[in-house]
Write a protein that holds these residues in place. Structure first.
Motif, PDB file in Angstrom:
ATOM      1  N   GLU A 146     -21.571 -25.705 -97.136  1.00  0.00           N
ATOM      2  CA  GLU A 146     -20.611 -24.775 -96.516  1.00  0.00           C
ATOM      3  C   GLU A 146     -20.185 -23.698 -97.508  1.00  0.00           C
ATOM      4  OE1 GLU A 146     -19.523 -24.295 -93.334  1.00  0.00           O
ATOM      5  OE2 GLU A 146     -21.206 -25.625 -92.954  1.00  0.00           O
TER       6      GLU A 146
ATOM      7  N   ARG B 206     -23.002 -21.208 -97.528  1.00  0.00           N
ATOM      8  CA  ARG B 206     -23.028 -20.370 -96.307  1.00  0.00           C
ATOM      9  C   ARG B 206     -22.044 -19.218 -96.426  1.00  0.00           C
ATOM     10  NH1 ARG B 206     -23.749 -25.346 -93.453  1.00  0.00           N
ATOM     11  NH2 ARG B 206     -25.919 -25.382 -92.773  1.00  0.00           N
ATOM     12  N   ARG B 207     -20.861 -19.505 -96.956  1.00  0.00           N
ATOM     13  CA  ARG B 207     -19.864 -18.437 -97.078  1.00  0.00           C
ATOM     14  C   ARG B 207     -20.279 -17.393 -98.111  1.00  0.00           C
ATOM     15  NH1 ARG B 207     -18.176 -22.442 -94.773  1.00  0.00           N
ATOM     16  NH2 ARG B 207     -16.321 -22.586 -93.444  1.00  0.00           N
ATOM     17  N   VAL B 208     -20.859 -17.847 -99.201  1.00  0.00           N
ATOM     18  CA  VAL B 208     -21.347 -16.891-100.205  1.00  0.00           C
ATOM     19  C   VAL B 208     -22.417 -15.986 -99.588  1.00  0.00           C
ATOM     20  CG1 VAL B 208     -22.625 -16.679-102.372  1.00  0.00           C
ATOM     21  CG2 VAL B 208     -20.767 -18.337-102.178  1.00  0.00           C
TER      22      VAL B 208
ATOM     23  N   GLU C 131     -22.863 -15.273 -96.352  1.00  0.00           N
ATOM     24  CA  GLU C 131     -22.201 -14.377 -95.383  1.00  0.00           C
ATOM     25  C   GLU C 131     -21.582 -13.185 -96.083  1.00  0.00           C
ATOM     26  OE1 GLU C 131     -20.436 -17.770 -92.539  1.00  0.00           O
ATOM     27  OE2 GLU C 131     -18.963 -16.402 -93.377  1.00  0.00           O
ATOM     28  N   CYS C 132     -20.828 -13.484 -97.142  1.00  0.00           N
ATOM     29  CA  CYS C 132     -20.091 -12.415 -97.822  1.00  0.00           C
ATOM     30  C   CYS C 132     -21.034 -11.473 -98.553  1.00  0.00           C
ATOM     31  CB  CYS C 132     -19.052 -13.019 -98.774  1.00  0.00           C
ATOM     32  SG  CYS C 132     -17.728 -13.876 -97.892  1.00  0.00           S
TER      33      CYS C 132
ATOM     34  N   LEU D 167     -22.517  -9.256 -95.897  1.00  0.00           N
ATOM     35  CA  LEU D 167     -21.560  -8.271 -95.383  1.00  0.00           C
ATOM     36  C   LEU D 167     -21.245  -7.206 -96.432  1.00  0.00           C
ATOM     37  CD1 LEU D 167     -19.058 -10.376 -93.234  1.00  0.00           C
ATOM     38  CD2 LEU D 167     -21.070  -9.082 -92.511  1.00  0.00           C
ATOM     39  N   HIS D 168     -21.286  -7.582 -97.709  1.00  0.00           N
ATOM     40  CA  HIS D 168     -21.112  -6.561 -98.747  1.00  0.00           C
ATOM     41  C   HIS D 168     -22.215  -5.509 -98.608  1.00  0.00           C
ATOM     42  CE1 HIS D 168     -20.444  -5.613-103.325  1.00  0.00           C
ATOM     43  NE2 HIS D 168     -20.167  -4.593-102.555  1.00  0.00           N
TER      44      HIS D 168
ATOM     45  N   VAL E 135     -17.187  -6.277 -88.305  1.00  0.00           N
ATOM     46  CA  VAL E 135     -17.822  -7.566 -88.584  1.00  0.00           C
ATOM     47  C   VAL E 135     -18.593  -8.058 -87.357  1.00  0.00           C
ATOM     48  CG1 VAL E 135     -17.301  -9.976 -89.135  1.00  0.00           C
ATOM     49  CG2 VAL E 135     -16.144  -8.137 -90.346  1.00  0.00           C
ATOM     50  N   PRO E 136     -19.779  -8.610 -87.575  1.00  0.00           N
ATOM     51  CA  PRO E 136     -20.550  -9.108 -86.437  1.00  0.00           C
ATOM     52  C   PRO E 136     -19.779 -10.152 -85.630  1.00  0.00           C
ATOM     53  CG  PRO E 136     -21.911  -9.063 -88.419  1.00  0.00           C
ATOM     54  CD  PRO E 136     -20.508  -8.748 -88.846  1.00  0.00           C
TER      55      PRO E 136
ATOM     56  N   THR F  43     -21.278 -12.665 -84.285  1.00  0.00           N
ATOM     57  CA  THR F  43     -21.867 -13.941 -84.698  1.00  0.00           C
ATOM     58  C   THR F  43     -22.669 -13.753 -85.975  1.00  0.00           C
ATOM     59  OG1 THR F  43     -22.246 -14.337 -82.348  1.00  0.00           O
ATOM     60  CG2 THR F  43     -23.220 -15.910 -83.874  1.00  0.00           C
ATOM     61  N   ILE F  44     -22.445 -14.662 -86.915  1.00  0.00           N
ATOM     62  CA  ILE F  44     -23.283 -14.707 -88.124  1.00  0.00           C
ATOM     63  C   ILE F  44     -23.812 -16.131 -88.244  1.00  0.00           C
ATOM     64  CG2 ILE F  44     -23.352 -14.503 -90.634  1.00  0.00           C
ATOM     65  CD1 ILE F  44     -20.995 -12.592 -90.491  1.00  0.00           C
TER      66      ILE F  44
END
Lengths: 166, 783
Positions: free
Chosen positions: B667, B670-672, B674-675, B678-679, B712-713, B715-716
């Protein structure tokens, strides 16, 4: 310099500063609070957000002479050792990366949920849009707001039930 | 959930209780320990030694209560590496995760692993940590063997307690064996990366916490307001500083009128040297006001320091390169181009993009006791120590850097500049100084990711097979700013310090394993007229050069697919599948795996050329891009909506399929991912440093927009893929976890916009006005 009496997080403080001093620096440097943060000094990013009588304000541009009301900072959201449901949701969703903006994100979310306990996705985006994050945790912030809304709704439903039983 | 139960033991608590007591009893260090963020009346006097990486005691301390503290030479700017180190080390040591803590990145108490950078934390730097933890377990077993009177092979370890296999009532805890004493075990190895004891690390299948999505230990204090950040340090006698930057790039300071601010409340000093100017006041708001009111006069440079941002690429086309790389040539591209049935050419432009950290750079310097302590969130605290020492002319034994959390620093940020400024001012006035950059300063003067101009050519034969490929990059990167260099920090430039020769910079190449028979790749570097004291100084920005290079290379693959009358995904799979090149990292197999995983999740619709345009105001399309960084491979797919009447682009849905080897915390990863993605979405849609011929005009979040909540999307999906041909290898390594996900996003968005509109955007960012102009030029703006 002028003396100001501030009520912050249910405690009263007196400070002696120039009336033009932005509230942010008093909170950070005189009251030693770490929730509100310096991001831009221009009211553009939200890092310095505080609640004054429940309304969100950007403390980096708010002179002390204009501060009227009771201030709540991120530190003041928890009560009696219990984290606010938003803070709990933030942990459950593992929202922050660096975490520097999360003060503004959480307080913006609180103001939204106080007014609108069941926001749509679009309402969440609109309400939080002025609050920036450079680690780009937006997707998880939005998920945490939804989680907190559910938790608050669940808690108040339970509370009402108890009242009925009592 | 109570506040108590979720707040981990903070650094200061650890330092002030366990370790201080331990150190006192063990006599490990002769220094008292600082308590970051808390007023100190008695800073440690130094000299500050380098903790010895060959001593097991430098890595692990076990306490009386059978808890352990790990000391590692890394920093965690918010990606969760600290928690992951605990997972790996707890597994090797055989101790419960929740009875461990991790201290990071302070130069006098943690071994020098360089801080963070390059997404190497888990791939490389966790290796000596694991070996140290395994060695500690081995040594504790030997001690227990003597204590319990039984050979090691008759002992069992469970959660920091060693017992006889035959009689579990006979037991001894790690704390009972070692607390208050030193291990006194010397490790071997020529450098910190190779440090090892006698013990072997466990096969990854035996790791218990590794692979679990444990919650990050730094998060509770970040959401309850209790965290003390690098910018929160308060010291007795501390004063506040602000810089006064030249109003024009390359300007010469003619005069400073100290009298213009001397009468202001809280005035301490105005300091200047060369073109460097700062004000120092007792209070922060006084320093801000002082910097605003200080009267200075400057002489503009004789020649323009740079072209206008609108003219940057014309300038780069015409510039004479300062250096050229040796071309990378495979096969015979010239013959292929001569005999090609079809040639495709395109040129891509990526402007300067800044770090634009969320807050201005900050650092506090404490000159007490004739030493220099820097409190900083710079990710490379160890080289900062040396840099500050060299810049001030102090012996490095007298300098230490205490790393603390701060706003994001993805690469060579301005944290290093602020640290040298704070240190210089503190030395000059002999008081602790807190330096804070303002928003306009950060946006205008931080280091920039270099601008790229990339020309590409492809040749197809009569059967529309791709036969040759040419990549020619020009990077505006001359005098690239390195990490913590005492002669390249901004204050050094402004004071007139010059390196003997400017840093050459570089133009990077694409990373792919496509089978293309003939290739030529060339990189050239160009410079701007002003290379010293410039706000357009380049430096490493998150996945340095990757987003720029991959925007061109993966956009062009789509352009080639169109020429080959192939679906863009199919075209990539075909180019990957055809390769027979030696591939020790299994990148080819893993590239195919991530593309296929992304396609399955996304529901990729095959088609040749753009989607037939609908009649509505909003056009939709999908795009793909892929790349690797080191051994980490990434495929991303995006579904975009393009408003043909406004030019507004929304990435509605994004999928990222990611193979970075062994996953320590799914988890968290996954966040890394995503970020990171998005960057790069922000870089695709918004970010560009603007300037006129005198100065940078991007100065705040209006003149330098960034991604916001509304972008922001919906869904990611991040898919963690293990495409290794032997997925259960006992030595499966984690690979770089963060930056690879920044690489393909710009191209995935551009390819999706093309699919939606039939219009190819070759210039970043895709702001609405630029998109609308392109749609108008193609007649797509009207239904």
């Amino acid at each position: 310099m002028s003396k100001f009496t501030l009520k912050v997080n249910r405690r009263t403080h007196t400070v002696d500063v120039d009336p033009t001093t932005p509230l942010l620096y008093v909170l950070r440097n005189d009251l030693d609070l770490h929730g509100p943060r310096f991001g831009c000094g221009l009211a553009q990013c939200g890092a310095c957000s505080v609640l004054i009588n429940g309304a969100i304000q950007r403390s980096c541009v708010l002179p002390m002479s204009s501060v009227k009301g009771e201030i709540t900072t991120l530190e003041g959201l928890s009560e009696n050792g219990q984290l606010h449901p938003l803070q709990q949701a933030w942990i459950a969703e593992q929202v922050p990366q660096c975490g520097f903006c999360q003060n503004g994100q959480i307080l913006a979310a609180k103001v939204l949920l106080d007014k609108n306990p069941h926001p749509t996705d679009g309402q969440i985006r609109t309400a939080l849009n002025p609050t920036l994050c450079r680690c780009m945790t937006y997707y998880r912030v939005q998920a945490a707001v939804k989680r907190a809304a559910k938790a608050i709704a669940g808690a108040s439903a339970t509370g009402e039930e108890k009242e009925v039983v009592a | 959930m109570s506040v108590e139960s979720v707040i981990p033991r903070q650094i200061e608590e650890l330092l002030s209780s366990h370790r201080r007591n331990f150190l006192k009893s063990a006599g490990l260090f002769a220094v008292s320990l600082a308590t970051p963020g808390v007023a100190q009346t008695n800073p440690p006097p130094g000299p500050y030694r380098d903790p010895d990486f060959r001593q097991l005691d430098s890595w692990i301390v076990i306490h009386q209560d059978n808890t352990a503290t790990f000391y590692v030479g890394k920093t965690d700017p918010g990606q969760g590496t600290g928690t992951s180190f605990r997972q790996l080390m707890a597994d090797e040591l055989d101790i419960a995760f929740n009875r461990t803590a991790c201290i990071m990145g302070s130069t006098d108490i943690t071994v020098n692993q360089g801080g963070s950078g390059g997404s190497t934390a888990l791939e490389y730097d966790s290796r000596p940590m694991r070996r140290a933890a395994a060695e500690a377990r081995r040594v504790l077993l030997e001690m227990a063997s003597a204590r319990l009177g039984a050979p090691v092979d008759q002992l069992a370890v469970h959660d920091a307690v060693i017992s006889l296999q035959a009689d579990p009532s006979k037991r001894v805890s790690y704390g009972e064996l070692i607390a208050g004493k030193r291990f006194n075990v010397t490790l071997t190895g020529n450098n910190v990366m190779s440090a090892t004891g006698l013990a072997k690390v466990k096969p990854v299948q035996q790791l218990k916490y590794t692979g679990q999505s444990l919650q990050r230990d730094d998060i509770p204090a970040k959401v309850d307001g209790s965290l003390k950040w690098a910018g929160d340090v308060k010291l007795p006698g501390m004063v506040h500083a602000r810089n006064v930057k030249p109003p024009y790039a390359g300007a010469k300071l003619l005069s400073v009128d100290e009298a213009s601010v001397r009468g202001l409340p809280g005035f301490v000093r105005v300091l200047s040297k060369g073109n460097y100017v700062a004000v120092v006041f007792e209070r922060e708001e006084q320093a801000i006001e002082g910097a605003r009111q200080l009267k200075t006069s400057w002489e503009k440079p004789a020649a323009a320091p740079f072209p206008r941002s609108e003219d940057l690429f014309e300038y780069m086309r015409a510039a004479v390169p300062t250096s050229k790389s040796a071309p990378v040539v495979e096969g015979d591209p010239d013959t292929s181009f001569t005999s090609a049935a079809l040639k495709v050419e395109a040129e891509y432009e990526i402007p300067f993009q800044g770090h634009t950290s969320f807050s201005g750079a900050v650092a506090t310097a404490d000159p007490s006791n004739g030493q220099m302590t820097i409190y900083s969130n710079d990710m490379k605290s160890y080289s900062m120590r040396t840099c500050v020492a060299d810049f001030l002319g102090l012996h490095r034994d007298r300098v230490r850097v205490v790393w603390m959390q701060g706003a994001p620093s993805f690469g060579r940020s301005a944290c290093e500049d602020a640290a040298c400024e704070a240190a210089w001012l503190a030395k000059e006035i002999a008081r602790p100084v807190r330096m804070q950059w303002m928003r306009d300063e950060e946006t205008a003067w931080d280091t920039k990711g270099p601008a790229y101009l990339i020309k590409m050519r492809g040749a197809l034969d009569a059967q529309r097979a791709l036969t040759a490929y040419e990549y020619n990059a020009r990077a505006c990167d001359y005098n690239h700013t390195g990490y913590n260099e005492p002669d390249s920090v901004l204050i050094a430039h402004l004071m007139g310090i010059r390196r003997k020769t400017p840093a050459p910079g570089r133009a990077s190449m694409p990373s792919d394993v496509y089978a293309i028979p003939h290739r030529r790749m060339l990189g050239e570097v160009v410079g701007l007229p002003l290379i010293w004291e410039t706000p357009l100084r380049t430096g490493n920005l998150r996945d340095p050069d990757g987003p720029q290079v991959t925007f061109a290379s993966e956009s062009f693959i789509d352009e080639l697919a169109l020429a080959a009358k192939a679906d863009p995904l199919e075209f990539r799979l075909q180019l990957l599948g055809a390769s027979a090149r030696e591939d020790s990292g299994f990148r080819r197999a893993r590239s195919l795996a991530v593309l296929q995983a992304a396609a399955a999740k996304f529901g990729w619709e095959k088609r040749v050329g753009p989607k037939p345009r609908g009649k509505g105001q909003v056009l939709t399309g999908r795009g793909v891009a892929y790349s690797f960084r080191g051994q980490s491979v990434v495929a991303q797919m995006a579904e975009v909506e393009v408003n043909r009447e406004t030019g507004h682009v929304w990435a509605k849905r994004m999928v990222c399929a990611y193979d970075c080897g062994l996953v320590v915390n799914p988890e968290g990863l996954r966040r890394v991912a995503e970020c990171g993605m998005l960057h790069s979405l922000s870089r695709a849609l918004h970010e560009e440093v603007m300037f006129d011929t005198e100065k940078v005009t991007s100065r705040d979040w209006i003149s330098h927009p960034t991604l916001r909540h509304a972008d922001v999307p919906e869904t990611i999906d991040v898919l963690l893929v293990n495409g290794d041909p032997q997925p259960d290898r006992p030595d499966l390594s984690p690979y770089g976890g963060g930056e690879a996900t920044c690489k393909p996003t710009l191209a995935a968005i551009a390819n999706a916009i093309f699919d939606a509109t039939g219009v190819r955007l070759r210039r970043v960012p895709f702001r609405a006005a630029r998109v609308l102009a392109a749609l108008k030029a193609a007649g797509v703006d009207r239904v």
